[in-house]
Design an enzyme around this catalytic site. Structure first.
Site, mmCIF file in Angstrom:
data_model
loop_
_atom_site.group_PDB
_atom_site.id
_atom_site.type_symbol
_atom_site.label_atom_id
_atom_site.label_comp_id
_atom_site.label_asym_id
_atom_site.label_seq_id
_atom_site.Cartn_x
_atom_site.Cartn_y
_atom_site.Cartn_z
ATOM 1 N N GLY A 16 -4.906 -0.736 -1.197
ATOM 2 C CA GLY A 16 -5.923 -0.608 -2.235
ATOM 3 C C GLY A 16 -6.404 0.807 -2.449
ATOM 4 O O GLY A 16 -7.456 1.025 -3.039
ATOM 5 N N ASN A 18 -5.250 3.076 -4.442
ATOM 6 C CA ASN A 18 -5.352 3.374 -5.878
ATOM 7 C C ASN A 18 -6.646 2.795 -6.452
ATOM 8 O O ASN A 18 -7.283 3.420 -7.301
ATOM 9 C CB ASN A 18 -4.139 2.830 -6.635
ATOM 10 C CG ASN A 18 -2.944 3.743 -6.501
ATOM 11 O OD1 ASN A 18 -2.884 4.791 -7.122
ATOM 12 N ND2 ASN A 18 -1.995 3.370 -5.646
ATOM 13 N N MET A 93 2.733 -7.340 -4.927
ATOM 14 C CA MET A 93 4.122 -7.552 -4.553
ATOM 15 C C MET A 93 4.706 -8.883 -5.036
ATOM 16 O O MET A 93 5.868 -9.165 -4.763
ATOM 17 C CB MET A 93 4.285 -7.400 -3.028
ATOM 18 C CG MET A 93 4.096 -5.961 -2.588
ATOM 19 S SD MET A 93 5.066 -4.818 -3.630
ATOM 20 C CE MET A 93 4.657 -3.227 -2.945
ATOM 21 N N LEU A 96 5.058 -11.525 -11.516
ATOM 22 C CA LEU A 96 4.201 -12.313 -12.409
ATOM 23 C C LEU A 96 5.044 -13.286 -13.227
ATOM 24 O O LEU A 96 6.168 -12.969 -13.627
ATOM 25 C CB LEU A 96 3.432 -11.385 -13.352
ATOM 26 C CG LEU A 96 2.348 -10.527 -12.686
ATOM 27 C CD1 LEU A 96 1.883 -9.441 -13.641
ATOM 28 C CD2 LEU A 96 1.174 -11.372 -12.218
ATOM 29 N N HIS A 112 4.209 2.599 -10.238
ATOM 30 C CA HIS A 112 5.407 2.524 -9.397
ATOM 31 C C HIS A 112 5.688 3.927 -8.848
ATOM 32 O O HIS A 112 5.627 4.908 -9.594
ATOM 33 C CB HIS A 112 6.596 2.022 -10.224
ATOM 34 C CG HIS A 112 7.836 1.887 -9.393
ATOM 35 N ND1 HIS A 112 7.997 0.870 -8.479
ATOM 36 C CD2 HIS A 112 8.955 2.657 -9.313
ATOM 37 C CE1 HIS A 112 9.171 1.013 -7.876
ATOM 38 N NE2 HIS A 112 9.771 2.086 -8.360
HETATM 39 C C1 GAR Z 1 1.560 2.390 -4.419
HETATM 40 O O1 GAR Z 1 2.265 3.472 -3.875
HETATM 41 C C2 GAR Z 1 2.307 1.809 -5.603
HETATM 42 O O2 GAR Z 1 3.013 2.759 -6.328
HETATM 43 C C3 GAR Z 1 3.252 0.830 -4.923
HETATM 44 O O3 GAR Z 1 2.461 0.250 -3.918
HETATM 45 C C4 GAR Z 1 1.514 1.217 -3.440
HETATM 46 C C5 GAR Z 1 0.163 0.562 -3.379
HETATM 47 O O4 GAR Z 1 -0.738 1.369 -2.707
HETATM 48 N N1 GAR Z 1 3.734 -0.132 -5.865
HETATM 49 C C6 GAR Z 1 4.995 -0.512 -5.957
HETATM 50 O O5 GAR Z 1 5.887 -0.130 -5.202
HETATM 51 C C7 GAR Z 1 5.284 -1.500 -7.092
HETATM 52 N N2 GAR Z 1 6.676 -1.546 -7.410
HETATM 53 P P1 GAR Z 1 -2.265 1.004 -2.638
HETATM 54 O O6 GAR Z 1 -2.375 -0.476 -2.251
HETATM 55 O O7 GAR Z 1 -2.811 1.878 -1.535
HETATM 56 O O8 GAR Z 1 -2.890 1.277 -3.972
#
Ligand code: GAR
Length: 207
Positions: A16, A18, A93, A96, A112
Site C-alpha cells: 500500500g 502507493n 493481484m 478483474l 505497473h
Molecule cells: C507496485 O510496484 C505496482 O507497480 C505493482 O505492485 C506494487 C504495489 O506496491 N503492481 C503490479 O505489478 C501490477 N501488475 P504497493 O502495494 O506498495 O503500492
C-alpha cells in the site's frame, strides 16, 4: 466526475505504499480527489494499516468460496456505497471480471512497474534485468479486460544501472511510482481525456 474533489476507491493486495503517497498528496491539498474507501483481498495487507493511519474506511473482502464475478460484485457494492467515481488499483493481484471493467469503463487506473507494453505480468523487475534493457520505468494506464494492457495515461522512465540488483532496481522504480501515480491521477481528473482506442486526447492544459 466533478474535478473539485473526485472520490477514489483504492483496491490493493499489498503493502500500500502507493496509497500512502496518494493520501499524502490528497492531504497536502495538491490532489483534486480524496480516497473514500480502501478494499483488499488480503487480511494482512499493509494498505489496511495505511487506511487506518489516515482515517479512511478500509475493508478486507474475503475471496474464499466466491467466484470472480461474485467477488467483484461485492467490491462494486462497497465502492458504490462510498460513492467511488474513480477506481485506483495499487498492486492488486486478482484479475478483474469483465463485468467489473464494464461497470467502471474508463474509470479504473492501474500502475505497473515497467514501460508497457514491455514486461507485462509478474515480476517486471526480473524481466527487465533478464532482457538487459538500459531503461525501464513505470506506467499508469486505464484498465481494460486484458492484464497490464489498457490505454496509457502516464509513463516515467527509470535507468537500469550496470550490475543492478533486483532489489536496487525495484526500489528505484518504486520511488518513481510514488511520484507518477498521484501525478497521473491529477492529470486524469483535471485534463479530462477523451479516450480514442488506445490514445488519450487531453481536453485541457496541465495546471
Ligand atoms: C507496485 O510496484 C505496482 O507497480 C505493482 O505492485 C506494487 C504495489 O506496491 N503492481 C503490479 O505489478 C501490477 N501488475 P504497493 O502495494 O506498495 O503500492
Amino acid at each position: 466526475m466533478n474535478a473539485s474533489s473526485v472520490t477514489l476507491g483504492v483496491i490493493s493486495s499489498g503493502r500500500g505504499e502507493n496509497l500512502r503517497y496518494i493520501l499524502q498528496e490528497e492531504r497536502s491539498g495538491r490532489l483534486p480527489a480524496h480516497v473514500g474507501i480502501v478494499l483488499t483481498d488480503q487480511p494482512d495487507a499493509g494498505a489496511l494499516k495505511i487506511a487506518k493511519e489516515f482515517s479512511v474506511p478500509g475493508h478486507f473482502i474475503d475471496p474464499t468460496n466466491l467466484c470472480r464475478e461474485e467477488y467483484d460484485q461485492k467490491l462494486i457494492a462497497y465502492l458504490e456505497a462510498e460513492g467511488a467515481e474513480l477506481v485506483i488499483l495499487t498492486g492488486y493481484m486478482r484479475i478483474l471480471s469483465p463485468q467489473f471493467v464494464r461497470h467502471y469503463k474508463d474509470r479504473i487506473l492501474n500502475i505497473h512497474p515497467a514501460l508497457l507494453p514491455s514486461f507485462r505480468g509478474m515480476d517486471a523487475f526480473a524481466q527487465a534485468l533478464e532482457y538487459g534493457v538500459k531503461w525501464t520505468g513505470t506506467t499508469v494506464h486505464i484498465v481494460d479486460e486484458d492484464v497490464d494492457h489498457g490505454p496509457i495515461v502516464y509513463q516515467r522512465p527509470v535507468i537500469v544501472l550496470e550490475n543492478d540488483t533486483h532489489d536496487r532496481l525495484k526500489a528505484r522504480i518504486q520511488r518513481a511510482e510514488y511520484k507518477a501515480y498521484p501525478r497521473a491521477i491529477k492529470m486524469f481528473i483535471e485534463r479530462r481525456p477523451e479516450i480514442l482506442g488506445r490514445k488519450l486526447v487531453w481536453q485541457r492544459e496541465e495546471k
